[in-house]
Design an enzyme around this catalytic site. Sequence first.
Site, PDB file in Angstrom:
ATOM      1  N   HIS A  96       1.123  -1.267   0.017  1.00 40.94           N
ATOM      2  CA  HIS A  96       0.147   0.076   0.062  1.00 40.94           C
ATOM      3  C   HIS A  96       1.044   1.322   0.017  1.00 40.94           C
ATOM      4  O   HIS A  96       2.091   1.081   0.567  1.00 40.94           O
ATOM      5  CB  HIS A  96      -0.823  -0.125   1.185  1.00 40.94           C
ATOM      6  CG  HIS A  96      -1.774   0.813   1.390  1.00 40.94           C
ATOM      7  ND1 HIS A  96      -1.604   2.286   1.663  1.00 40.94           N
ATOM      8  CD2 HIS A  96      -3.451   0.811   1.098  1.00 40.94           C
ATOM      9  CE1 HIS A  96      -2.844   2.964   1.722  1.00 40.94           C
ATOM     10  NE2 HIS A  96      -3.717   2.052   1.384  1.00 40.94           N
ATOM     11  N   ASP A 149       2.865  -4.839   8.038  1.00 40.69           N
ATOM     12  CA  ASP A 149       1.631  -4.194   7.980  1.00 40.69           C
ATOM     13  C   ASP A 149       0.569  -5.250   8.032  1.00 40.69           C
ATOM     14  O   ASP A 149       0.187  -5.898   6.966  1.00 40.69           O
ATOM     15  CB  ASP A 149       1.457  -3.475   6.602  1.00 40.69           C
ATOM     16  CG  ASP A 149       0.287  -2.926   6.198  1.00 40.69           C
ATOM     17  OD1 ASP A 149      -0.389  -2.742   7.010  1.00 40.69           O
ATOM     18  OD2 ASP A 149       0.166  -1.999   5.115  1.00 40.69           O
ATOM     19  N   GLN A 186      -4.834  -5.502   6.673  1.00 37.48           N
ATOM     20  CA  GLN A 186      -5.813  -6.455   6.363  1.00 37.48           C
ATOM     21  C   GLN A 186      -5.757  -7.752   6.838  1.00 37.48           C
ATOM     22  O   GLN A 186      -6.668  -8.648   6.461  1.00 37.48           O
ATOM     23  CB  GLN A 186      -5.520  -6.748   4.638  1.00 37.48           C
ATOM     24  CG  GLN A 186      -5.379  -5.278   3.841  1.00 37.48           C
ATOM     25  CD  GLN A 186      -6.908  -4.770   3.662  1.00 37.48           C
ATOM     26  OE1 GLN A 186      -7.868  -5.577   3.980  1.00 37.48           O
ATOM     27  NE2 GLN A 186      -6.999  -3.486   3.626  1.00 37.48           N
ATOM     28  N   LYS A 239     -10.632  -1.076  10.547  1.00 36.67           N
ATOM     29  CA  LYS A 239     -10.886  -2.466   9.788  1.00 36.67           C
ATOM     30  C   LYS A 239     -10.973  -3.695  10.465  1.00 36.67           C
ATOM     31  O   LYS A 239     -11.212  -4.714   9.938  1.00 36.67           O
ATOM     32  CB  LYS A 239      -9.510  -2.611   9.050  1.00 36.67           C
ATOM     33  CG  LYS A 239      -9.602  -1.576   7.714  1.00 36.67           C
ATOM     34  CD  LYS A 239      -8.219  -1.704   6.981  1.00 36.67           C
ATOM     35  CE  LYS A 239      -7.378  -0.369   6.522  1.00 36.67           C
ATOM     36  NZ  LYS A 239      -8.179   0.070   5.116  1.00 36.67           N
ATOM     37  N   CYS A 275      -4.853   2.521  -3.774  1.00 36.65           N
ATOM     38  CA  CYS A 275      -3.555   3.163  -3.027  1.00 36.65           C
ATOM     39  C   CYS A 275      -2.467   2.064  -3.371  1.00 36.65           C
ATOM     40  O   CYS A 275      -1.526   1.882  -2.464  1.00 36.65           O
ATOM     41  CB  CYS A 275      -3.458   3.385  -1.712  1.00 36.65           C
ATOM     42  SG  CYS A 275      -4.797   4.631  -1.485  1.00 36.65           S
TER      43      CYS A 275
END
Lengths: 139, 404
Positions: free
Chosen positions: B121, B198, B201, B224, B362
Site C-alpha cells: 500500500h 503491515d 488487512q 478495519k 492506493c
Amino acid sequence: MTIEEIEREIVNEFDLFESWLEKYEYLIELGKDLPLIESSEQTDENLIAGCQSRVWLHAKLAEGLLVFTANSDAIITKGIISLLIRVLSNQNAADVLGAELKFINEIGLTEHLSPTRSNGLVSMVKQMKNYAYTFSNTK
Amino acid sequence: MELTKIHTDFPLLSRKVHGKPLVYLDNGATTQKPQIVIDAITDYYTEYNSNIHRGVHHLSQLATEKYEVARKTIQQFIGAQFSHEIIFSPGTTSSINLVASSWGRANVSADDEVLISAMEHHSNIVPWQMLCEEKGAKLKVIPMNDNGELIMEQFESLLSSKTKIVAINHISNTLGTINPVEKIIAMAHDKGSLVLVDGAQSVAHMPIDVVSLNADFYVFSGHKLFGPTGVGILYGKEAILNEMPPYQGGGDMIKSVSFEKTTYNELPHKFEAGTPNIVGGIGLGKAIEYINEIGFDFIIEQESQLKNAATKMLESIEDVKIIGQAKQKASVISFAINGFHPLDVGTILDQLGISIRTGHHCTQPIMDFYNIPGTIRASFAFYNTLEDIAKLRAGILTAKTMLS
C-alpha cells in the site's frame, strides 16, 4: 440557445425517465454516440487526471464562441461530459464563466460532480472555466 | 454461530442504499461496527468523558482504567508479551510513519537498504521513500510473479548486511495474497535486519501472535477491525521501542520538563504525546471483545466459504478476470471485466445498492505491473452471506448488459 435554455431542455428530457436504469442507459448511450475529440487533440497536455478515470479536454475560439471537445476512458463519465459540452460549447466566454450548471443537481447527478468522486469531472469543469477566463481576457 | 444473529449485531447492514438493501463488500476499506462498539462510544461521552492519565478525579480514573483495559485486551489479542509494547496511534499509516521517522532516522544511514515488496500500500512505500531520500539510503523492492506472489528466491538475494529493515504487508489489500511473513521474518533476522509487518488487512481475518511470528513491529488500524476510525496500533518489541527516540513531543510523553532538559516518560507513553483518541481506544477494545466472542474458527470458515463461492462465481462470468491468483489468499478479490472501465461498473453496482471499491486501491505499482487502470474489488467480512455474492453476480451481469 442560451446556457440556461439548454439546461432547461436537458432537465425536461431527464424528467421523462422513470428509473435510474433509464437515466444511466441514456448517459451510456450519450457516452457511446458522440465523437468528442480529435485523436490528435487527445494528448497528455490536454489530459485532466482524475484519480480513477481520465478526461481529455480541448478548447478553441471560433467566431467569438468557445468550442469544447473532450473524451474519457470511462463511459458514464463520457456521457456526463457530453451533457456539459452540450451546455457550455458554442457559448461566449463570459457566459461560460458565469454558468452555475444547476441542471446537474436537478437531473440527480450531483454525486458525479462532487469533489470526492475522483472521476476528473470537477477538474474538467474548473478547466472549462479557466479557458473561458483566459479567452475572455484575450479578446 | 447464527449468521442472522450476527447480521443484527451490525445496525448499518440493514439500511438501504438508493432504495435497495445494502450489500456491503468494501470491508478491506473499512468494516461496519457492531452495536456494542457504538454503545461503548455513546457510553463514554454520556457517562465518563474526561482526560486520562493525570486527573485525580473519579471520571478521569474511570476513563484511564477503561483505556488501559483496552490496551491489555489488544495485547492479548495479538499475543504480545507486555501491554507497554502496545502503542496507540491514529492508524496504520501513522504507525508506519512513527517507525520510519523515529527508528528509521536513528538507525538507517547512507548506503543502507530498506526492503519493501511490489504489493505494498502507498502507506508502506512513501514513509520509507522519504526516509531513504533523507538519509541517502536505498529502497529495494521484492518482486512478485503474475499470480501476485512474492518471489522468495529474489527476496533472499536482495537481503544483505546492508538491509536494515524489511517492511511488508501480511495480506495485500489489492490482491488478497497472504504473504509468508513468518519465513520472511526468519530470513531477515538471519541477516540482522528488522521486520515491520503491515497487518491492516490481516488482524480482522486471522489470529495473530506477534511472539511466535517474531515480528519486530506489527501495525494495524482499528476501523478495519470493527472498531472506530482514527485509532490504530503500533506493536514493537520492548527492547527496540526503549532504544527508539520519541517521535512527537508534548504532554503525556514526558517525565519532567524544564527549559534546560526534558526527560521522557516510559513506554508506552513515550510515544503517545498529547491527549489520545480515548474513545477510539476504548471502542477498539470492545470490538476485539466482540471478535473474541465470535471466534476465529468461525471467521476463517465463513470467509473461506465466501472467498471460494465468489471466486467460482466470478470465474463463471465471461470476460471477467481475477487479478491476484495467489495460492494463499484471503477473502479480498480484485477483478477486471474486459472492455469495461472499473469506474463504470462500480457506478452501476452502487445504483444497485452494492458497495464495492474501484480504482488503484492506493497500490499504483500493482496497476502498473498488470498494466490496468484499476480493478473492481470485493472484500468480505464474516457477516457477509452467499446471498451477497448472488446479488453481486446479478449486478455484474446488469452492468455488463448496460455498458455493452
